[in-house]
Scaffold this motif. Sequence first.
Motif, PDB file in Angstrom:
ATOM      1  N   VAL A 261     106.930 112.945 133.827  1.00 61.45           N
ATOM      2  CA  VAL A 261     106.799 111.902 132.808  1.00 61.45           C
ATOM      3  C   VAL A 261     106.053 110.703 133.377  1.00 61.45           C
ATOM      4  O   VAL A 261     105.174 110.126 132.726  1.00 61.45           O
ATOM      5  CB  VAL A 261     108.185 111.489 132.272  1.00 61.45           C
ATOM      6  CG1 VAL A 261     108.097 110.188 131.477  1.00 61.45           C
ATOM      7  CG2 VAL A 261     108.765 112.589 131.393  1.00 61.45           C
ATOM      8  N   SER A 262     106.387 110.314 134.599  1.00 64.26           N
ATOM      9  CA  SER A 262     105.682 109.194 135.239  1.00 64.26           C
ATOM     10  C   SER A 262     104.205 109.508 135.414  1.00 64.26           C
ATOM     11  O   SER A 262     103.335 108.672 135.136  1.00 64.26           O
ATOM     12  CB  SER A 262     106.318 108.886 136.602  1.00 64.26           C
ATOM     13  OG  SER A 262     107.609 108.361 136.449  1.00 64.26           O
ATOM     14  N   THR A 263     103.900 110.707 135.877  1.00 68.25           N
ATOM     15  CA  THR A 263     102.513 111.112 136.062  1.00 68.25           C
ATOM     16  C   THR A 263     101.744 111.007 134.752  1.00 68.25           C
ATOM     17  O   THR A 263     100.637 110.464 134.691  1.00 68.25           O
ATOM     18  CB  THR A 263     102.451 112.552 136.596  1.00 68.25           C
ATOM     19  OG1 THR A 263     103.177 112.629 137.824  1.00 68.25           O
ATOM     20  CG2 THR A 263     101.013 112.983 136.842  1.00 68.25           C
ATOM     21  N   LEU A 264     102.335 111.523 133.676  1.00 70.75           N
ATOM     22  CA  LEU A 264     101.656 111.548 132.372  1.00 70.75           C
ATOM     23  C   LEU A 264     101.495 110.150 131.796  1.00 70.75           C
ATOM     24  O   LEU A 264     100.436 109.802 131.257  1.00 70.75           O
ATOM     25  CB  LEU A 264     102.448 112.427 131.402  1.00 70.75           C
ATOM     26  CG  LEU A 264     102.498 113.916 131.744  1.00 70.75           C
ATOM     27  CD1 LEU A 264     103.550 114.624 130.895  1.00 70.75           C
ATOM     28  CD2 LEU A 264     101.127 114.558 131.523  1.00 70.75           C
ATOM     29  N   ALA A 265     102.550 109.328 131.880  1.00 69.77           N
ATOM     30  CA  ALA A 265     102.487 107.988 131.289  1.00 69.77           C
ATOM     31  C   ALA A 265     101.436 107.129 131.992  1.00 69.77           C
ATOM     32  O   ALA A 265     100.641 106.442 131.336  1.00 69.77           O
ATOM     33  CB  ALA A 265     103.863 107.331 131.356  1.00 69.77           C
ATOM     34  N   LEU A 266     101.419 107.166 133.316  1.00 73.43           N
ATOM     35  CA  LEU A 266     100.459 106.348 134.038  1.00 73.43           C
ATOM     36  C   LEU A 266      99.042 106.872 133.879  1.00 73.43           C
ATOM     37  O   LEU A 266      98.085 106.094 133.839  1.00 73.43           O
ATOM     38  CB  LEU A 266     100.837 106.269 135.510  1.00 73.43           C
ATOM     39  CG  LEU A 266     102.181 105.584 135.807  1.00 73.43           C
ATOM     40  CD1 LEU A 266     102.380 105.419 137.302  1.00 73.43           C
ATOM     41  CD2 LEU A 266     102.274 104.231 135.131  1.00 73.43           C
ATOM     42  N   ALA A 267      98.887 108.186 133.752  1.00 77.58           N
ATOM     43  CA  ALA A 267      97.563 108.737 133.485  1.00 77.58           C
ATOM     44  C   ALA A 267      97.073 108.306 132.108  1.00 77.58           C
ATOM     45  O   ALA A 267      95.895 107.988 131.920  1.00 77.58           O
ATOM     46  CB  ALA A 267      97.608 110.257 133.584  1.00 77.58           C
ATOM     47  N   ALA A 268      97.974 108.287 131.115  1.00 78.73           N
ATOM     48  CA  ALA A 268      97.595 107.835 129.768  1.00 78.73           C
ATOM     49  C   ALA A 268      97.175 106.374 129.792  1.00 78.73           C
ATOM     50  O   ALA A 268      96.188 105.978 129.155  1.00 78.73           O
ATOM     51  CB  ALA A 268      98.761 108.040 128.801  1.00 78.73           C
ATOM     52  N   GLY A 269      97.915 105.528 130.533  1.00 78.26           N
ATOM     53  CA  GLY A 269      97.543 104.126 130.634  1.00 78.26           C
ATOM     54  C   GLY A 269      96.194 103.942 131.309  1.00 78.26           C
ATOM     55  O   GLY A 269      95.378 103.121 130.875  1.00 78.26           O
ATOM     56  N   ALA A 270      95.936 104.713 132.375  1.00 81.34           N
ATOM     57  CA  ALA A 270      94.642 104.630 133.048  1.00 81.34           C
ATOM     58  C   ALA A 270      93.517 105.097 132.134  1.00 81.34           C
ATOM     59  O   ALA A 270      92.419 104.537 132.137  1.00 81.34           O
ATOM     60  CB  ALA A 270      94.673 105.467 134.332  1.00 81.34           C
ATOM     61  N   HIS A 271      93.774 106.125 131.331  1.00 79.03           N
ATOM     62  CA  HIS A 271      92.757 106.641 130.404  1.00 79.03           C
ATOM     63  C   HIS A 271      92.382 105.599 129.353  1.00 79.03           C
ATOM     64  O   HIS A 271      91.219 105.494 128.951  1.00 79.03           O
ATOM     65  CB  HIS A 271      93.275 107.913 129.729  1.00 79.03           C
ATOM     66  CG  HIS A 271      92.348 108.446 128.680  1.00 79.03           C
ATOM     67  ND1 HIS A 271      91.062 108.831 128.963  1.00 79.03           N
ATOM     68  CD2 HIS A 271      92.520 108.639 127.349  1.00 79.03           C
ATOM     69  CE1 HIS A 271      90.476 109.246 127.845  1.00 79.03           C
ATOM     70  NE2 HIS A 271      91.336 109.136 126.855  1.00 79.03           N
ATOM     71  N   LEU A 272      93.358 104.801 128.919  1.00 74.08           N
ATOM     72  CA  LEU A 272      93.068 103.751 127.943  1.00 74.08           C
ATOM     73  C   LEU A 272      92.233 102.620 128.538  1.00 74.08           C
ATOM     74  O   LEU A 272      91.673 101.801 127.802  1.00 74.08           O
ATOM     75  CB  LEU A 272      94.381 103.168 127.400  1.00 74.08           C
ATOM     76  CG  LEU A 272      95.186 104.049 126.451  1.00 74.08           C
ATOM     77  CD1 LEU A 272      96.519 103.377 126.117  1.00 74.08           C
ATOM     78  CD2 LEU A 272      94.404 104.340 125.180  1.00 74.08           C
ATOM     79  N   ARG A 273      92.166 102.556 129.878  1.00 73.89           N
ATOM     80  CA  ARG A 273      91.442 101.496 130.582  1.00 73.89           C
ATOM     81  C   ARG A 273      91.940 100.112 130.161  1.00 73.89           C
ATOM     82  O   ARG A 273      91.167  99.156 130.055  1.00 73.89           O
ATOM     83  CB  ARG A 273      89.926 101.623 130.369  1.00 73.89           C
ATOM     84  CG  ARG A 273      89.354 102.915 130.929  1.00 73.89           C
ATOM     85  CD  ARG A 273      87.840 102.951 130.860  1.00 73.89           C
ATOM     86  NE  ARG A 273      87.339 104.202 131.399  1.00 73.89           N
ATOM     87  CZ  ARG A 273      87.096 104.417 132.698  1.00 73.89           C
ATOM     88  NH1 ARG A 273      87.324 103.453 133.565  1.00 73.89           N
ATOM     89  NH2 ARG A 273      86.647 105.580 133.118  1.00 73.89           N
ATOM     90  N   PHE A 274      93.247 100.043 129.935  1.00 74.91           N
ATOM     91  CA  PHE A 274      93.854  98.751 129.619  1.00 74.91           C
ATOM     92  C   PHE A 274      93.996  97.960 130.912  1.00 74.91           C
ATOM     93  O   PHE A 274      94.411  98.517 131.940  1.00 74.91           O
ATOM     94  CB  PHE A 274      95.227  98.962 128.970  1.00 74.91           C
ATOM     95  CG  PHE A 274      95.816  97.723 128.376  1.00 74.91           C
ATOM     96  CD1 PHE A 274      95.484  97.338 127.085  1.00 74.91           C
ATOM     97  CD2 PHE A 274      96.687  96.933 129.105  1.00 74.91           C
ATOM     98  CE1 PHE A 274      96.017  96.191 126.527  1.00 74.91           C
ATOM     99  CE2 PHE A 274      97.223  95.782 128.563  1.00 74.91           C
ATOM    100  CZ  PHE A 274      96.886  95.410 127.262  1.00 74.91           C
ATOM    101  N   PRO A 275      93.672  96.660 130.925  1.00 70.98           N
ATOM    102  CA  PRO A 275      93.742  95.882 132.173  1.00 70.98           C
ATOM    103  C   PRO A 275      95.109  95.961 132.842  1.00 70.98           C
ATOM    104  O   PRO A 275      96.128  95.716 132.210  1.00 70.98           O
ATOM    105  CB  PRO A 275      93.434  94.448 131.705  1.00 70.98           C
ATOM    106  CG  PRO A 275      92.607  94.625 130.469  1.00 70.98           C
ATOM    107  CD  PRO A 275      93.159  95.868 129.801  1.00 70.98           C
ATOM    108  N   ARG A 276      95.126  96.345 134.117  1.00 66.47           N
ATOM    109  CA  ARG A 276      96.323  96.420 134.962  1.00 66.47           C
ATOM    110  C   ARG A 276      97.407  97.280 134.328  1.00 66.47           C
ATOM    111  O   ARG A 276      98.605  96.972 134.414  1.00 66.47           O
ATOM    112  CB  ARG A 276      96.857  95.015 135.267  1.00 66.47           C
ATOM    113  CG  ARG A 276      95.872  94.131 136.026  1.00 66.47           C
ATOM    114  CD  ARG A 276      96.488  92.873 136.565  1.00 66.47           C
ATOM    115  NE  ARG A 276      97.495  93.166 137.581  1.00 66.47           N
ATOM    116  CZ  ARG A 276      97.216  93.447 138.859  1.00 66.47           C
ATOM    117  NH1 ARG A 276      95.971  93.493 139.277  1.00 66.47           N
ATOM    118  NH2 ARG A 276      98.186  93.689 139.702  1.00 66.47           N
ATOM    119  N   SER A 277      96.999  98.379 133.726  1.00 69.77           N
ATOM    120  CA  SER A 277      97.963  99.232 133.019  1.00 69.77           C
ATOM    121  C   SER A 277      99.016  99.801 133.958  1.00 69.77           C
ATOM    122  O   SER A 277     100.209  99.832 133.618  1.00 69.77           O
ATOM    123  CB  SER A 277      97.230 100.371 132.296  1.00 69.77           C
ATOM    124  OG  SER A 277      96.586 101.227 133.224  1.00 69.77           O
TER     125      SER A 277
END
Length: 389
Positions: free
Chosen positions: A295-311
């Motif tokens: 779950v951690s891997t997926l959530a942080l990958a999704a945040g990185a994919h959005l390219r949201f600042p300091r996700s």
Amino acid sequence: MGIGRFVFTPILPLMHAQAGLSASTGANLATANYVGYLAGALAGILAPALVRSPALLRAALVVLTGTLTAMPATHDVRLWIALRLLAGAASALVFVIAAASLHGNLRGHPAHLSGWAFGGVGTGIALSGLLVLGLHSVADWRVAWWASAALAALFTAGAWHLRPATAPEAGTTAPGVGGPAVEGSTPRTRRWFTTLFASYTLEGVGYIVAGTFLVAAIEQSSPGPVGNAAWVLVGLAAVPSSAMWAGLGRRWSHPDLLLAALVVQAIGIALPALIGGATAALISAVLFGATFIGVSTLALAAGAHLRFPRSVALLTAGYSVGQILGPVVVAPLIHHGYHRALVLAAVVVLAAAAAAGLLRIGFPSPGVVPRAAAPGQRSVHESCRASPP
């Protein structure tokens, strides 16, 4: 880190039975560990130079091992709280430095290698669980702490020469990690990220209740070695989980996989409370172990994919706050047993799954970047290596 942070879970029932530890004090010790973890994670975020310090890595490894050694030397609850606070901070620093080392030194290598390395947390859980299981009938809680310290010392020696990441070159900051990948973000991207943040914070609340009290809850309805055996299974299932979920990400979107993983985790958390018995306990362990790192891997990958600042920093902070809140939220329920706490935790994880389900509406596919990447930034595929906290 898997030993130092999580060995408290299988030792907790021994401390209840032999050291006079109350359920509420056990929850307070867990909370202290998570407060320390948040402090260590924030230190790594706010002072990036710490992540590149071999001396700090070695100091954190020694402190983490030392806190395990010191736990049986006292019966003072205040000292126990201080030791678990230190253990949390040290384990966070060890993890942050190791994760940065992986991302820096494995750049250009297949992403699943990082996934297998994160499985070291599961290996630590499994080995410490096996250790406590073997000592359960022949030694007391003090020996369990000392033995876990010896095991941690062994792996400290193995990690002593780990090479931390070097300073990044100018213009190569990864999206969502060290700073904004692009200036600003669209309202739609902010809505997606807010929903992801809510889902991941709720996961922090729900997962940590099982991560702290699962063994104690199982031993209430299935006395004997079942609880510790279940914890060993949690660790074994966690070893390949990050690599497995990362591999599935090549075929399915992050929101789809996040929804599936959270539903599976909620079922695993609820099983010991709703059904009971050895079979349910062991199935619960496998389902929980196979999902909590994934779950951690997926959530942080999704945040990185959005390219949201300091996700990654923001998601890690929300998840850590959720971990602090978890034991506090269920504290009123555990005076008469842990089963109601597990049911509440499963409900919270289902709420996280519902938020993940909302992400499926219009979420950009892996081949689509919400905003154009700046020169020198990593590809979306590479950004999916974002590490679990």
